[in-house]
Design a protein around this motif. Structure first.
Motif, PDB file in Angstrom:
ATOM      1  N   LEU A   1       0.815  -1.211   0.000  1.00  0.00           N
ATOM      2  CA  LEU A   1       0.000   0.000   0.000  1.00  0.00           C
ATOM      3  C   LEU A   1       0.850   1.264   0.000  1.00  0.00           C
ATOM      4  O   LEU A   1       0.499   2.249  -0.659  1.00  0.00           O
ATOM      5  N   ILE A   2       1.964   1.235   0.699  1.00  0.00           N
ATOM      6  CA  ILE A   2       2.887   2.375   0.671  1.00  0.00           C
ATOM      7  C   ILE A   2       3.436   2.557  -0.741  1.00  0.00           C
ATOM      8  O   ILE A   2       3.496   3.668  -1.269  1.00  0.00           O
ATOM      9  N   TYR A   3       3.810   1.470  -1.373  1.00  0.00           N
ATOM     10  CA  TYR A   3       4.326   1.519  -2.745  1.00  0.00           C
ATOM     11  C   TYR A   3       3.283   2.129  -3.682  1.00  0.00           C
ATOM     12  O   TYR A   3       3.589   3.036  -4.467  1.00  0.00           O
ATOM     13  N   LEU A   4       2.060   1.631  -3.596  1.00  0.00           N
ATOM     14  CA  LEU A   4       1.006   2.110  -4.488  1.00  0.00           C
ATOM     15  C   LEU A   4       0.663   3.576  -4.220  1.00  0.00           C
ATOM     16  O   LEU A   4       0.311   4.313  -5.135  1.00  0.00           O
ATOM     17  N   THR A   5       0.784   4.002  -2.977  1.00  0.00           N
ATOM     18  CA  THR A   5       0.536   5.404  -2.639  1.00  0.00           C
ATOM     19  C   THR A   5       1.627   6.306  -3.207  1.00  0.00           C
ATOM     20  O   THR A   5       1.350   7.408  -3.675  1.00  0.00           O
ATOM     21  N   ALA A   6       2.852   5.823  -3.177  1.00  0.00           N
ATOM     22  CA  ALA A   6       3.976   6.614  -3.685  1.00  0.00           C
ATOM     23  C   ALA A   6       3.967   6.705  -5.206  1.00  0.00           C
ATOM     24  O   ALA A   6       4.496   7.662  -5.779  1.00  0.00           O
ATOM     25  N   LYS A   7       3.378   5.741  -5.849  1.00  0.00           N
ATOM     26  CA  LYS A   7       3.349   5.703  -7.319  1.00  0.00           C
ATOM     27  C   LYS A   7       2.633   6.942  -7.853  1.00  0.00           C
ATOM     28  O   LYS A   7       1.735   7.474  -7.206  1.00  0.00           O
TER      29      LYS A   7
ATOM     30  N   ASP B   1      -2.698   7.121 -10.493  1.00  0.00           N
ATOM     31  CA  ASP B   1      -3.355   6.245 -11.475  1.00  0.00           C
ATOM     32  C   ASP B   1      -2.407   5.378 -12.298  1.00  0.00           C
ATOM     33  O   ASP B   1      -2.840   4.731 -13.247  1.00  0.00           O
ATOM     34  N   GLN B   2      -1.113   5.367 -11.980  1.00  0.00           N
ATOM     35  CA  GLN B   2      -0.215   4.444 -12.652  1.00  0.00           C
ATOM     36  C   GLN B   2      -0.393   3.064 -12.041  1.00  0.00           C
ATOM     37  O   GLN B   2      -0.550   2.926 -10.829  1.00  0.00           O
ATOM     38  N   LEU B   3      -0.352   2.057 -12.880  1.00  0.00           N
ATOM     39  CA  LEU B   3      -0.464   0.683 -12.403  1.00  0.00           C
ATOM     40  C   LEU B   3       0.905   0.159 -11.997  1.00  0.00           C
ATOM     41  O   LEU B   3       1.924   0.565 -12.540  1.00  0.00           O
ATOM     42  N   SER B   4       0.896  -0.752 -11.056  1.00  0.00           N
ATOM     43  CA  SER B   4       2.114  -1.430 -10.611  1.00  0.00           C
ATOM     44  C   SER B   4       1.934  -2.916 -10.820  1.00  0.00           C
ATOM     45  O   SER B   4       0.813  -3.409 -10.936  1.00  0.00           O
ATOM     46  N   THR B   5       3.045  -3.625 -10.847  1.00  0.00           N
ATOM     47  CA  THR B   5       2.983  -5.081 -10.958  1.00  0.00           C
ATOM     48  C   THR B   5       3.568  -5.719  -9.700  1.00  0.00           C
ATOM     49  O   THR B   5       4.342  -5.090  -8.971  1.00  0.00           O
ATOM     50  N   ILE B   6       3.188  -6.954  -9.496  1.00  0.00           N
ATOM     51  CA  ILE B   6       3.729  -7.700  -8.364  1.00  0.00           C
ATOM     52  C   ILE B   6       5.245  -7.789  -8.482  1.00  0.00           C
ATOM     53  O   ILE B   6       5.967  -7.618  -7.503  1.00  0.00           O
ATOM     54  N   SER B   7       5.728  -8.017  -9.686  1.00  0.00           N
ATOM     55  CA  SER B   7       7.171  -8.154  -9.896  1.00  0.00           C
ATOM     56  C   SER B   7       7.927  -6.899  -9.509  1.00  0.00           C
ATOM     57  O   SER B   7       8.968  -6.970  -8.856  1.00  0.00           O
ATOM     58  N   GLU B   8       7.423  -5.739  -9.900  1.00  0.00           N
ATOM     59  CA  GLU B   8       8.155  -4.509  -9.578  1.00  0.00           C
ATOM     60  C   GLU B   8       8.131  -4.221  -8.083  1.00  0.00           C
ATOM     61  O   GLU B   8       9.118  -3.737  -7.524  1.00  0.00           O
TER      62      GLU B   8
ATOM     63  N   GLY C   1      -7.210  -7.117  -2.613  1.00  0.00           N
ATOM     64  CA  GLY C   1      -8.238  -6.972  -3.646  1.00  0.00           C
ATOM     65  C   GLY C   1      -9.604  -7.403  -3.134  1.00  0.00           C
ATOM     66  O   GLY C   1     -10.614  -6.727  -3.363  1.00  0.00           O
ATOM     67  N   LYS C   2      -9.639  -8.539  -2.434  1.00  0.00           N
ATOM     68  CA  LYS C   2     -10.908  -9.017  -1.867  1.00  0.00           C
ATOM     69  C   LYS C   2     -11.471  -8.037  -0.844  1.00  0.00           C
ATOM     70  O   LYS C   2     -12.686  -7.896  -0.723  1.00  0.00           O
ATOM     71  N   LEU C   3     -10.604  -7.362  -0.127  1.00  0.00           N
ATOM     72  CA  LEU C   3     -11.030  -6.376   0.867  1.00  0.00           C
ATOM     73  C   LEU C   3     -11.463  -5.053   0.228  1.00  0.00           C
ATOM     74  O   LEU C   3     -11.973  -4.174   0.909  1.00  0.00           O
ATOM     75  N   GLY C   4     -11.232  -4.900  -1.081  1.00  0.00           N
ATOM     76  CA  GLY C   4     -11.614  -3.676  -1.776  1.00  0.00           C
ATOM     77  C   GLY C   4     -10.660  -2.517  -1.572  1.00  0.00           C
ATOM     78  O   GLY C   4     -10.996  -1.374  -1.848  1.00  0.00           O
ATOM     79  N   ILE C   5      -9.440  -2.825  -1.100  1.00  0.00           N
ATOM     80  CA  ILE C   5      -8.456  -1.776  -0.852  1.00  0.00           C
ATOM     81  C   ILE C   5      -7.647  -1.472  -2.105  1.00  0.00           C
ATOM     82  O   ILE C   5      -7.237  -0.336  -2.324  1.00  0.00           O
ATOM     83  N   ILE C   6      -7.423  -2.498  -2.915  1.00  0.00           N
ATOM     84  CA  ILE C   6      -6.736  -2.282  -4.189  1.00  0.00           C
ATOM     85  C   ILE C   6      -7.598  -2.831  -5.320  1.00  0.00           C
ATOM     86  O   ILE C   6      -8.495  -3.646  -5.104  1.00  0.00           O
ATOM     87  N   MET C   7      -7.307  -2.348  -6.520  1.00  0.00           N
ATOM     88  CA  MET C   7      -7.935  -2.847  -7.733  1.00  0.00           C
ATOM     89  C   MET C   7      -6.909  -3.654  -8.503  1.00  0.00           C
ATOM     90  O   MET C   7      -5.756  -3.229  -8.612  1.00  0.00           O
ATOM     91  N   THR C   8      -7.334  -4.781  -9.009  1.00  0.00           N
ATOM     92  CA  THR C   8      -6.453  -5.575  -9.861  1.00  0.00           C
ATOM     93  C   THR C   8      -7.037  -5.566 -11.266  1.00  0.00           C
ATOM     94  O   THR C   8      -8.226  -5.822 -11.458  1.00  0.00           O
ATOM     95  N   ILE C   9      -6.194  -5.235 -12.225  1.00  0.00           N
ATOM     96  CA  ILE C   9      -6.594  -5.198 -13.626  1.00  0.00           C
ATOM     97  C   ILE C   9      -5.823  -6.294 -14.340  1.00  0.00           C
ATOM     98  O   ILE C   9      -4.587  -6.275 -14.361  1.00  0.00           O
TER      99      ILE C   9
ATOM    100  N   LYS D   1      -3.565  -1.062  -8.453  1.00  0.00           N
ATOM    101  CA  LYS D   1      -3.525   0.301  -7.948  1.00  0.00           C
ATOM    102  C   LYS D   1      -4.492   0.388  -6.775  1.00  0.00           C
ATOM    103  O   LYS D   1      -5.316  -0.508  -6.555  1.00  0.00           O
ATOM    104  N   LEU D   2      -4.399   1.464  -6.033  1.00  0.00           N
ATOM    105  CA  LEU D   2      -5.302   1.664  -4.909  1.00  0.00           C
ATOM    106  C   LEU D   2      -6.730   1.804  -5.412  1.00  0.00           C
ATOM    107  O   LEU D   2      -6.988   2.461  -6.421  1.00  0.00           O
ATOM    108  N   ALA D   3      -7.664   1.195  -4.690  1.00  0.00           N
ATOM    109  CA  ALA D   3      -9.084   1.328  -5.020  1.00  0.00           C
ATOM    110  C   ALA D   3      -9.722   2.471  -4.244  1.00  0.00           C
ATOM    111  O   ALA D   3     -10.821   2.909  -4.571  1.00  0.00           O
ATOM    112  N   LEU D   4      -9.022   2.919  -3.219  1.00  0.00           N
ATOM    113  CA  LEU D   4      -9.513   3.991  -2.353  1.00  0.00           C
ATOM    114  C   LEU D   4      -8.446   5.077  -2.244  1.00  0.00           C
ATOM    115  O   LEU D   4      -7.263   4.783  -2.378  1.00  0.00           O
TER     116      LEU D   4
END
Length: 149
Positions: free
Chosen positions: A14-20, A23-30, A50-58, A66-69
Motif C-alpha cells: 500500500l505504501i508503494y502504491l501510494t507513492a506511485k 493512477d499508474q499501475l504497478s505489478t507484483i514483480s516490480e 483486492g478481496k477487501l476492496g483496498i486495491i484494484m487488480t486489472i 492500484k489503490l481502489a480507495l
C-alpha cells in the motif's frame, strides 16, 4: 506486539502504491523487486487486499494493481485488524485456556490487554496518506524513478 510478515507486506504494498504517480499501475514483480521480497508471498497479500476492496487488480496485457480507495480513506488500524489473525499475546488470552495457575487473578493479562488496545488505538490515528507524506522520496528509495530503457 509483533506484526506478521503478511501484514508487513500488505503495508509495504500500500505504501508503494501510494507513492506511485497517480493512477499508474504497478505489478507484483516490480513491488517484489523494490522491496527484495518473494513474489509468491506478495501474490497472496495482493489477492486479499483486492478481496477487501483496498486495491484494484486489472488483468491482462497492460494490467496491474492500484489503490481502489484514496490513501486518506485507508486506516492503518483497520488494515492491521483485517490482516492479523492472532492478537492473543499470551496463551491465557485464548478462550477456555486455563493452563496458568494465576489466571483468575493475574494482573499481567489485564495490562497486556490494555497495551494491545492502546497499540491499535494509536494505529487508528493514521491513514495511508499520513504514512506517505513525501511520495517523491519514496519513489526514489524504491527505484521508481529509473529511466525507461
Amino acid at each position: 506486539m509483533r506484526l506478521t510478515n503478511y501484514t508487513d507486506y500488505a503495508l509495504r504494498v500500500l505504501i508503494y502504491l501510494t507513492a506511485k504517480e497517480k493512477d499508474q499501475l504497478s505489478t507484483i514483480s516490480e513491488i517484489a523487486e523494490a522491496y527484495d521480497i518473494s513474489k509468491n508471498h506478495l501474490m497472496k497479500v495482493i489477492h486479499e487486499l483486492g478481496k477487501l476492496g483496498i486495491i484494484m487488480t486489472i488483468r491482462g496485457r497492460g494490467g496491474g494493481i492500484k489503490l481502489a480507495l484514496p490513501p486518506e480513506d485507508i486506516n492503518i488500524g483497520a488494515l492491521v485488524r483485517k490482516t492479523e489473525d492472532d492478537f492473543k499475546l499470551v496463551p491465557c488470552f485464548e478462550e477456555g485456556n486455563h493452563s496458568c495457575a494465576i489466571s483468575p487473578i493475574c494482573g499481567l493479562k489485564h495490562a497486556l490487554n490494555r497495551a494491545l488496545i492502546a497499540y491499535l488505538q494509536v494505529l487508528d490515528e493514521y491513514t495511508l496518506a499520513d504514512l506517505v507524506v513525501q511520495p517523491d522520496r519514496y519513489r526514489t528509495l524504491l527505484g521508481m524513478n529509473k529511466p525507461d530503457l
